[in-house]
Enzyme design. Sequence first.
Site, PDB file in Angstrom:
ATOM      1  N   CYS A  53       0.807  -1.226   0.000  1.00 19.58           N
ATOM      2  CA  CYS A  53       0.000   0.000   0.000  1.00 19.58           C
ATOM      3  C   CYS A  53       0.840   1.276   0.000  1.00 19.58           C
ATOM      4  O   CYS A  53       1.615   1.511   0.940  1.00 19.58           O
ATOM      5  CB  CYS A  53      -0.923  -0.002   1.212  1.00 19.58           C
ATOM      6  SG  CYS A  53      -1.894   1.514   1.371  1.00 19.58           S
ATOM      7  N   ARG A 118     -14.582   0.002   3.809  1.00 19.78           N
ATOM      8  CA  ARG A 118     -13.429  -0.880   3.783  1.00 19.78           C
ATOM      9  C   ARG A 118     -12.525  -0.594   4.975  1.00 19.78           C
ATOM     10  O   ARG A 118     -12.338   0.554   5.354  1.00 19.78           O
ATOM     11  CB  ARG A 118     -12.624  -0.684   2.485  1.00 19.78           C
ATOM     12  CG  ARG A 118     -13.263  -1.290   1.245  1.00 19.78           C
ATOM     13  CD  ARG A 118     -12.360  -1.175   0.029  1.00 19.78           C
ATOM     14  NE  ARG A 118     -12.162   0.213  -0.399  1.00 19.78           N
ATOM     15  CZ  ARG A 118     -11.011   0.858  -0.357  1.00 19.78           C
ATOM     16  NH1 ARG A 118      -9.935   0.273   0.137  1.00 19.78           N
ATOM     17  NH2 ARG A 118     -10.910   2.108  -0.790  1.00 19.78           N
ATOM     18  N   TYR A 184      -4.919   4.832  -9.674  1.00 19.11           N
ATOM     19  CA  TYR A 184      -6.092   4.041  -9.290  1.00 19.11           C
ATOM     20  C   TYR A 184      -7.319   4.446 -10.103  1.00 19.11           C
ATOM     21  O   TYR A 184      -8.147   3.603 -10.453  1.00 19.11           O
ATOM     22  CB  TYR A 184      -6.377   4.208  -7.796  1.00 19.11           C
ATOM     23  CG  TYR A 184      -5.387   3.486  -6.916  1.00 19.11           C
ATOM     24  CD1 TYR A 184      -5.595   2.170  -6.537  1.00 19.11           C
ATOM     25  CD2 TYR A 184      -4.226   4.130  -6.480  1.00 19.11           C
ATOM     26  CE1 TYR A 184      -4.686   1.505  -5.734  1.00 19.11           C
ATOM     27  CE2 TYR A 184      -3.308   3.465  -5.683  1.00 19.11           C
ATOM     28  CZ  TYR A 184      -3.542   2.155  -5.312  1.00 19.11           C
ATOM     29  OH  TYR A 184      -2.623   1.500  -4.521  1.00 19.11           O
TER      30      TYR A 184
END
Length: 320
Positions: A53, A118, A184
């Site tokens: 990440c 999330r 992204y």
Amino acid sequence: MTNKISIHEEQREINAKGEFQRQKNRFDTPFGENAGELPVESGRYRLLWAEICPWAHRAVIVRELLGLKDVISLGTASPVRTEHGWEFSLDENGVDPVLNIRYLPEIYAQTDEEYTGRATVPTVVDVQTKKVVNNDYFRLTNYLEVAFQKFHKKNAPDLYPRHLRKEIDAFNEILFHDVNNGVYKAGFARSQEAYEKAYDTLFERLDELEERLGSSRYLFGDEITDSDIRLYVTLVRFDAAYYSVFRVNRNRLIDFPNLWNYAKDLYQTKGFGNTTNFDAIKKGYQLGNVSSNPFNILAKGPRVENWLEPHNREKLTKEV
């Protein structure tokens, strides 16, 4: 039942135009000394991350650069997110040794039973209450740089100098939307129009950065700042993951002479390269994408040795 989660799990973060819109952070209370802020204490917090990440990686880099390793503990999840969320399968018995959780969503449920988003990394947990206190990846490095200053090691770099903060904040805002999150936006796009919009914006910014770094060793002169860390975490993942997995394939990082040498310069700086795990990055992006990699084949390259080649960026440092 698969033990992996598709990279398309973020489907609920797609708007009607097929554009990816990242969820907002739920736990954003700042660290500080004022009423209502999170108390700044050594040993009080645990930073949970996964080496894949970029948002978490930048907090880990800052923690290393500022000497906060003994102040804030670190928990590392597997780079391949499961259908149950980030998993602490790298630890003995498959649970985080401090928080005693197997999956990251467990600590979110313990904190807020009604949380439906999330469970993301980085996550900062108060080890006394065993609850999530901050997952605001956008401001977390700034808290470490400012609020935790009394715990910085001797001669720690000033990553967020007061006289540059407005400029750094403005730069970081653009960097986030167009580059950090831009890859992204391209990779998670659900329409050709949304993909091409993100793709074009991304490379327009990278072209600008290539020019900017032709005359300056770092983004704001001769010293590393918070912005360099934020750019680095995207660049170091570019050829290994984003170029192919997210289809941002106009140029590789190594096709940008200035950006490539700049990235190598940072990689060879303690705090950057030693917190970068290319194997984890590749596994996270390539094996986590079940729908487009059904046979779980992991790309062999790129060669990590290339990151240790001379960068010659010292010549851009201005003599005092």
